[in-house]
Design a protein around this motif. Structure first.
Motif, PDB file in Angstrom:
ATOM      1  N   SER A 112       0.825  -1.213   0.000  1.00 56.25           N
ATOM      2  CA  SER A 112       0.000   0.000   0.000  1.00 56.25           C
ATOM      3  C   SER A 112       0.857   1.261   0.000  1.00 56.25           C
ATOM      4  O   SER A 112       0.343   2.368   0.151  1.00 56.25           O
ATOM      5  N   HIS A 114       3.341   2.085   2.111  1.00 57.85           N
ATOM      6  CA  HIS A 114       3.818   2.547   3.416  1.00 57.85           C
ATOM      7  C   HIS A 114       5.310   2.238   3.576  1.00 57.85           C
ATOM      8  O   HIS A 114       5.756   1.138   3.279  1.00 57.85           O
ATOM      9  N   ARG A 291      14.264  -6.092   8.803  1.00 57.25           N
ATOM     10  CA  ARG A 291      12.870  -6.469   8.668  1.00 57.25           C
ATOM     11  C   ARG A 291      12.693  -7.246   7.372  1.00 57.25           C
ATOM     12  O   ARG A 291      13.465  -7.094   6.435  1.00 57.25           O
ATOM     13  N   LEU A 292      11.660  -8.089   7.362  1.00 56.72           N
ATOM     14  CA  LEU A 292      11.352  -8.893   6.178  1.00 56.72           C
ATOM     15  C   LEU A 292       9.864  -8.714   5.908  1.00 56.72           C
ATOM     16  O   LEU A 292       9.052  -8.847   6.823  1.00 56.72           O
ATOM     17  N   ALA A 294       8.261 -10.348   3.094  1.00 61.19           N
ATOM     18  CA  ALA A 294       7.804 -11.649   2.586  1.00 61.19           C
ATOM     19  C   ALA A 294       6.460 -11.518   1.873  1.00 61.19           C
ATOM     20  O   ALA A 294       5.595 -12.378   2.006  1.00 61.19           O
ATOM     21  N   ASP A 295       6.318 -10.409   1.145  1.00 61.09           N
ATOM     22  CA  ASP A 295       5.083 -10.122   0.411  1.00 61.09           C
ATOM     23  C   ASP A 295       5.500  -9.758  -1.007  1.00 61.09           C
ATOM     24  O   ASP A 295       6.118  -8.709  -1.236  1.00 61.09           O
TER      25      ASP A 295
ATOM     26  N   ARG B 303       7.618 -15.368   0.398  1.00 63.71           N
ATOM     27  CA  ARG B 303       6.328 -14.736   0.143  1.00 63.71           C
ATOM     28  C   ARG B 303       5.322 -15.346   1.112  1.00 63.71           C
ATOM     29  O   ARG B 303       5.724 -15.900   2.123  1.00 63.71           O
ATOM     30  N   PHE B 305       2.936 -13.524   2.774  1.00 66.10           N
ATOM     31  CA  PHE B 305       2.366 -12.520   3.667  1.00 66.10           C
ATOM     32  C   PHE B 305       1.685 -11.418   2.848  1.00 66.10           C
ATOM     33  O   PHE B 305       2.001 -11.222   1.681  1.00 66.10           O
ATOM     34  N   GLN B 306       0.742 -10.730   3.479  1.00 56.17           N
ATOM     35  CA  GLN B 306       0.143  -9.538   2.886  1.00 56.17           C
ATOM     36  C   GLN B 306       0.314  -8.422   3.900  1.00 56.17           C
ATOM     37  O   GLN B 306      -0.421  -8.341   4.878  1.00 56.17           O
ATOM     38  N   ILE B 307       1.295  -7.572   3.654  1.00 51.55           N
ATOM     39  CA  ILE B 307       1.680  -6.575   4.650  1.00 51.55           C
ATOM     40  C   ILE B 307       1.250  -5.183   4.186  1.00 51.55           C
ATOM     41  O   ILE B 307       1.576  -4.769   3.079  1.00 51.55           O
ATOM     42  N   GLU B 308       0.524  -4.477   5.054  1.00 53.29           N
ATOM     43  CA  GLU B 308       0.109  -3.107   4.713  1.00 53.29           C
ATOM     44  C   GLU B 308       1.048  -2.076   5.355  1.00 53.29           C
ATOM     45  O   GLU B 308       1.393  -1.081   4.733  1.00 53.29           O
ATOM     46  N   HIS B 309       1.446  -2.324   6.599  1.00 51.52           N
ATOM     47  CA  HIS B 309       2.317  -1.390   7.303  1.00 51.52           C
ATOM     48  C   HIS B 309       3.673  -2.026   7.564  1.00 51.52           C
ATOM     49  O   HIS B 309       3.754  -3.199   7.918  1.00 51.52           O
ATOM     50  N   ILE B 310       4.714  -1.224   7.384  1.00 52.96           N
ATOM     51  CA  ILE B 310       6.081  -1.687   7.612  1.00 52.96           C
ATOM     52  C   ILE B 310       6.195  -2.405   8.958  1.00 52.96           C
ATOM     53  O   ILE B 310       6.817  -3.459   9.066  1.00 52.96           O
ATOM     54  N   GLN B 311       5.561  -1.851   9.970  1.00 53.05           N
ATOM     55  CA  GLN B 311       5.685  -2.410  11.320  1.00 53.05           C
ATOM     56  C   GLN B 311       5.077  -3.806  11.440  1.00 53.05           C
ATOM     57  O   GLN B 311       5.343  -4.515  12.404  1.00 53.05           O
ATOM     58  N   GLY B 313       5.696  -6.209   9.318  1.00 52.57           N
ATOM     59  CA  GLY B 313       6.629  -7.188   8.757  1.00 52.57           C
ATOM     60  C   GLY B 313       7.331  -7.971   9.865  1.00 52.57           C
ATOM     61  O   GLY B 313       7.250  -7.614  11.042  1.00 52.57           O
ATOM     62  N   THR B 314       8.014  -9.025   9.473  1.00 55.98           N
ATOM     63  CA  THR B 314       8.787  -9.818  10.433  1.00 55.98           C
ATOM     64  C   THR B 314       9.959  -8.981  10.946  1.00 55.98           C
ATOM     65  O   THR B 314      10.752  -8.467  10.154  1.00 55.98           O
ATOM     66  N   GLU B 315      10.041  -8.849  12.263  1.00 54.04           N
ATOM     67  CA  GLU B 315      11.081  -8.016  12.855  1.00 54.04           C
ATOM     68  C   GLU B 315      12.333  -8.844  13.115  1.00 54.04           C
ATOM     69  O   GLU B 315      12.234  -9.935  13.679  1.00 54.04           O
TER      70      GLU B 315
END
Lengths: 337, 337
Positions: A112, A114, A291-292, A294-295, B303, B305-311, B313-315
């Protein structure tokens, strides 16, 4: 060459000066370096490269005429320092570095869009220091619309930037809004002003240049006029065929108008990829946050290529790797675009 | 604890031994560590963590009974060394590290699947060293079909691997071909054999285990039998609902059958992403080659994952950064999956 005229009998008399580029023989922003070296009582000068510039050349013969021993030692590390200057004066092209922050898996934003923040505060401080040494910073209209960046170098209090960089937006369709920070904080720069002579600007202001298509320039004259009144410089890019306006033309125009030597690109994958494809990029400066995503729908740092074999990718050479408080800073030279 | 029995009056008598884990009190592959320390005349033992294992515990009291001063100093760096062991004996789970080589822009292969070679020879030598310390190496059927890997640790002549790792293929549909190297070089390992006791194998051979769906196991009995005759172990994964067979079940089964402690995953983005999503991954080990593909259809390392916000993601937390002849080696711990 950062040199101040000394006097005979100065502490550096009888010394050897090692410099990256042949000391200049002309008066530019400061007086001739050759004269300063002679006045300081230097007896030997070693440089890594002859000055290729018609205007500033001739320093070596001036030194020799004054009885100073002069030699040229073509050391590659030392030559690299003057590469951008030589590229500008011999080819009329600036040296372009693309900079971005990415996750470990090479994403500069989520699906999106971000992206705040992928890199940590330490990395972002380094970015401001990099900006403070640049002649210009290029971004794309997509980044302006999404992040509304200032693109200025914010350094710790008491440390003024070395340069006030031009802020350049690549915006063929002329979509830039009046309300964005780059427009609101712009101040004019007359054509023919070498950017390195721009020492001071009204507080918080810097020149903003918007590069638009020739078609947009002709059809949106009211917007061109009103932005110009805000201190924004609007450049119309001549149309070279059906596709994107020529980035090389823009690069050369920045050299011609403002003697731009070093450009930093802080843009999305489209503009970065297009610059790579046009073989205009000399270096990459990448910050990797821990950070990862994975999308696979998250955003890549560069696109525009269709690569079948690994060997057909852009070949790089690592020039620096550094850990910044958990981030990793990597600097690469482009070997084979 | 790598310890050899000494004798009283040995050069280490009267010394303090600092060890990561409480010395064991039982006879396993070797005799009890506590007995060896007592025999060597050690007077003080400092360890970073009590042995959580029912079987091997009790070493500290044995030492104290022999008059040795014993203390536990819970130093986090030292505890990290025994984390995998403790995870296995307390939770029944192995420690899983995902390893891959990528271009700077996070691509493990081109759009057509070509990946040889992204990393250089030095990095690939390091990978063989990593493999030589692992109990098992997991890959996916996609990687087997594309690269036909051996997954063995090839070390310089004269340096035998510490471990012979099990080679595990995750292949729900049971597509693995007889002709692939993993099948052709397999040798059997009986259930209940702790992998750490597998010191030697016929030259160039190692156990291969194929994890297939329960459905495939029941419907392809002829192939199961013929692969078993080739020395391949076929494991049927019970179906847990409609989606992918449970990777956690496989991980636990490897602990139960072979006492697997450390697993390396060398797979494509699908399997790596699924393992991340199942919160089974403890570490990432990534090699970055000096190349950029700039092709958004090239293959991502993970792959799913469906991530909208950076935070979201996997830390990660950086544990190592090293330059290997122009490649960059990065090792991360997964902080928040």
């Amino acid at each position: 060459m950062p040199w101040r005229a000394g006097t005979a009998g100065s502490p550096i008399a009888e010394c050897t000066a090692y410099v990256t580029l042949e000391p200049c023989g002309h008066t530019g922003k400061t007086g001739p370096c050759a004269d300063a070296l002679i006045a300081a009582g230097i007896t030997r000068v070693v440089f890594a490269r002859h000055d290729p510039h018609d205007v500033s050349g001739g320093g070596a013969s001036k030194l020799q005429a004054a009885g100073i021993e002069v030699s040229c030692t073509p050391c590659p590390e030392a030559q690299r320092v003057s590469d951008p200057f030589c590229r500008r004066v011999t080819q009329g092209l600036p040296s372009i570095t693309c900079k971005w922050a990415q996750t470990l898996d090479g994403k500069i934003a989520t699906r999106s869009g971000h992206s705040q923040w992928i890199s940590n505060e330490t990395s972002r401080r380094v970015v401001h220091r990099i900006r403070s040494r640049m002649d210009a910073i290029i971004t794309g209209i997509g980044t302006v619309m999404r992040d509304d960046p200032l693109l200025t170098a914010r350094l710790p209090a008491g440390r003024p930037p070395k340069r006030v960089a031009l802020r350049i937006v690549f915006d063929p369709a002329f979509d830039i809004p009046h309300s964005c920070q780059l427009v609101q904080t712009s101040c004019a720069i007359p054509v023919g002003t070498p950017v390195r002579t721009v020492d001071t600007m009204p507080a918080g202001r810097a020149p903003t240049i918007v590069c638009i298509s020739d078609h947009a320039y002709r059809s949106q004259t009211v917007k061109v006029d009103s932005l110009s009144r805000e201190g924004v410089t609007v450049i119309a890019i001549p149309e070279h065929g059906r596709t994107m306006p020529s980035l090389e033309w823009v690069a050369r125009e920045l050299v011609r108008r403002y003697e731009v030597t070093n450009i930093l690109v802080e843009a999305g994958g489209g503009l970065t990829g297009t610059l790579l494809k046009a073989k205009l990029v000399g270096e990459l400066h990448v910050f990797i946050g821990p950070r990862l995503l994975a999308d696979d729908r998250a955003i890549d740092p560069a696109r525009m290529f269709q690569i079948e074999h690994i060997q057909d990718g852009t070949e790089l050479a690592l020039r620096r790797a550094r850990v910044l408080d958990g981030d990793v800073e990597l600097k690469y030279r482009v070997v084979k675009p």
